[in-house]
Design an enzyme around this catalytic site. Structure first.
Site, mmCIF file in Angstrom:
data_model
loop_
_atom_site.group_PDB
_atom_site.id
_atom_site.type_symbol
_atom_site.label_atom_id
_atom_site.label_comp_id
_atom_site.label_asym_id
_atom_site.label_seq_id
_atom_site.Cartn_x
_atom_site.Cartn_y
_atom_site.Cartn_z
ATOM 1 N N GLU A 30 3.563 -3.498 9.872
ATOM 2 C CA GLU A 30 3.730 -3.620 8.414
ATOM 3 C C GLU A 30 2.629 -4.804 7.854
ATOM 4 O OE1 GLU A 30 7.837 -4.721 7.724
ATOM 5 O OE2 GLU A 30 7.542 -5.808 6.233
ATOM 6 N N GLU B 85 11.810 -5.237 15.357
ATOM 7 C CA GLU B 85 10.763 -5.160 14.696
ATOM 8 C C GLU B 85 10.139 -6.538 14.268
ATOM 9 O OE1 GLU B 85 11.500 -2.752 11.252
ATOM 10 O OE2 GLU B 85 10.185 -3.919 9.844
ATOM 11 N N HIS C 15 6.559 1.368 6.389
ATOM 12 C CA HIS C 15 7.555 0.341 6.124
ATOM 13 C C HIS C 15 7.749 0.761 4.650
ATOM 14 C CE1 HIS C 15 7.241 -3.455 3.219
ATOM 15 N NE2 HIS C 15 8.391 -3.425 4.068
ATOM 16 N N GLU D 234 11.919 4.857 6.046
ATOM 17 C CA GLU D 234 12.665 3.734 5.681
ATOM 18 C C GLU D 234 13.312 3.898 4.191
ATOM 19 O OE1 GLU D 234 10.927 -0.120 5.991
ATOM 20 O OE2 GLU D 234 12.723 -1.258 5.516
HETATM 21 O O1 LIG Z 1 10.655 -3.672 7.063
HETATM 22 C C1 LIG Z 1 11.055 -3.979 6.157
HETATM 23 O O2 LIG Z 1 11.905 -3.267 5.445
HETATM 24 C C2 LIG Z 1 10.329 -5.299 5.672
HETATM 25 O O3 LIG Z 1 10.168 -6.067 6.770
HETATM 26 C C3 LIG Z 1 10.970 -5.930 4.324
HETATM 27 O O4 LIG Z 1 10.118 -5.430 3.323
HETATM 28 C C4 LIG Z 1 11.106 -7.484 4.133
HETATM 29 O O5 LIG Z 1 11.819 -7.709 2.959
HETATM 30 C C5 LIG Z 1 12.003 -8.023 5.286
HETATM 31 O O6 LIG Z 1 13.342 -7.645 5.135
HETATM 32 MG MG LIG Z 2 9.621 -4.945 8.234
#
Ligand SMILES: O=C(O)[C@H](O)[C@H](O)[C@@H](O)CO
Ligand SMILES: [Mg+2]
Length: 390
Positions: free
Chosen positions: A266, A240, A316, A336
């Site tokens: 994102e 990612e 995201h 997620e």
């Molecule tokens: O993909 C994710 O969950 C994000 O990139 C997060 O919000 C970020 O905090 C990175 O861990």
């Molecule tokens: Mg991310």
């Protein structure tokens, strides 16, 4: 029905925060010779909550987590005057009016995040007015339940990461995402550390569970090209945001380079932004966040594109504004989920500000067919943990 007023408040967390380990996650400032605040790109410790009032008494709730004080100003000074007086069911017109009136400065970044918050609140109003959950207005139920992946595993001591990975298996998750701690400035030792961390997590979860890898924009093309072939043997489901979002050609090159699907989005905005990524075959997984990308009105257009280009959408963050879209499109196979409630980077604040986000059971969550709107309300439980700027 008419929108009569818009109230935007910033909730600033003043409760306990768990300090993250050093090198907890690579990020875009790592490339600087001196990055200063290592949490600079990460601290989501405040959040803006938008309430749209209507002449029927129905109130819709939206939210925006990027630079919330600025978002509030944009909403108060630029967007609210464009929206008040309109029928929320004219959402396309309202969206175009917000987009076109702020296009000189608002089409990407915080301008679009502010537009997103209002748009989400408008969809919440429409759901409540029709007595339907938002996903029923978007296409309805396309899956019995939503499979979710546990998303945390920030870089820390490897034994600790292994314990954390095991805890997600114990809770019934069969997919999880981990973060890399090192990037281009950390040399071959950093490459070794990154590989060791993936190996450590795979050792615990084996290959019958999915593993996703997060770079959070912390690498560059040269570094990514060097390390990606070495990561192939760990069979990640995706890698990612390896490079900054503006490096679309970099994404495209990496996406053709190895068998590892590259994910991103994102930090991309509107269907225009995603069309560019899709046309260049730059990403194999779309990860917009509805509270940044332009709200539900923009996200559903991206879902339509995703279907045509045959690229999955795995938004995201999860959270209600995304779950309704995931439920209502075949283009979204999973979602997620942030599994830990202690406030660390701040993704967790959603659980303190709102009530109604569904809890997963054995790696799946469900939305209520009978809960109108988004199904969120503002929690009164933790109000004393916040400074509320109204
Ligand atoms: O993909 C994710 O969950 C994000 O990139 C997060 O919000 C970020 O905090 C990175 O861990
Ligand atoms: Mg991310």
């Amino acid at each position: 029905m008419k929108i009569t007023s818009i109230k935007t408040r910033v909730f600033e967390w003043k409760g306990h925060t768990v300090p993250p380990a050093s090198n907890f996650c690579s990020n875009a400032t790592d490339m600087l010779w001196r990055s200063g605040d290592s949490m600079g790109t990460f601290r989501f410790h405040d959040w803006a909550v938008v309430e749209i009032q209507t002449d029927t008494g129905i109130v819709g709730i939206g939210n925006v987590a990027l630079a919330p004080r600025i978002a509030k100003n944009i909403i108060d000074h630029y967007l609210a005057p464009l929206v008040i007086g309109h029928d929320p069911f004219d959402y396309e017109h309202i969206w175009q009016s917000m987009y076109r009136s702020t296009i000189a400065w608002g089409r990407k970044g915080i301008g679009m995040a502010a537009i997103s918050a209002i748009d989400i609140a408008i969809w919440d109003v429409m759901g409540k007015a029709t007595n339907k959950p938002v996903f029923k207005l978007l296409g309805g139920r396309t899956k019995e339940k939503i499979p979710v992946y546990a998303s945390k595993l920030y870089r820390t001591d490897l034994d600790e990461m292994q314990r954390e990975a095991q805890s997600y298996l114990d809770q019934g998750f069969n997919m999880m995402k981990m973060r890399f701690g090192y990037g281009p400035n950390d040399g071959p030792q950093g490459v070794k550390q990154n590989l060791m961390s993936v190996e450590a997590v795979r050792e615990v979860i084996g290959y019958d569970n999915d593993l996703m890898l997060e770079c959070y924009m912390g690498w560059n093309l040269e570094y990514a090209k060097r390390i990606l072939p070495k990561l192939e043997r760990f069979e990640p489901r995706w890698l990612e945001e390896p490079v900054i979002p503006d490096d679309i050609d970099g994404y495209a090159e990496l996406n053709q380079l190895t068998s590892i699907p590259i994910s991103g989005g994102e930090h991309e905005f509107t269907s225009h932004g995603f069309k560019q990524l899709l046309d260049k075959r730059a990403i194999s997984v779309i990860q917009y966040d509805t509270n940044r990308v332009g709200g539900i009105t923009a996200a559903r257009k991206i879902n339509a594109l995703a279907e045509v280009y045959s690229v999955p959408v795995i938004p995201h963050a999860g959270q209600m504004h995304n779950y309704h879209l995931t439920m209502s499109t075949l283009a979204s196979p999973i979602a997620e989920f942030f599994p830990v409630h202690d406030v660390e980077v701040g993704n967790e604040l959603f659980y303190y500000i709102f009530e109604g986000d569904p809890a997963p059971v054995n790696g799946y969550l469900d939305l209520d067919d009978n809960m109108p709107g988004l199904g969120l309300s503002i929690s009164t439980k933790y109000l004393d943990h916040f400074n509320i700027i109204g």
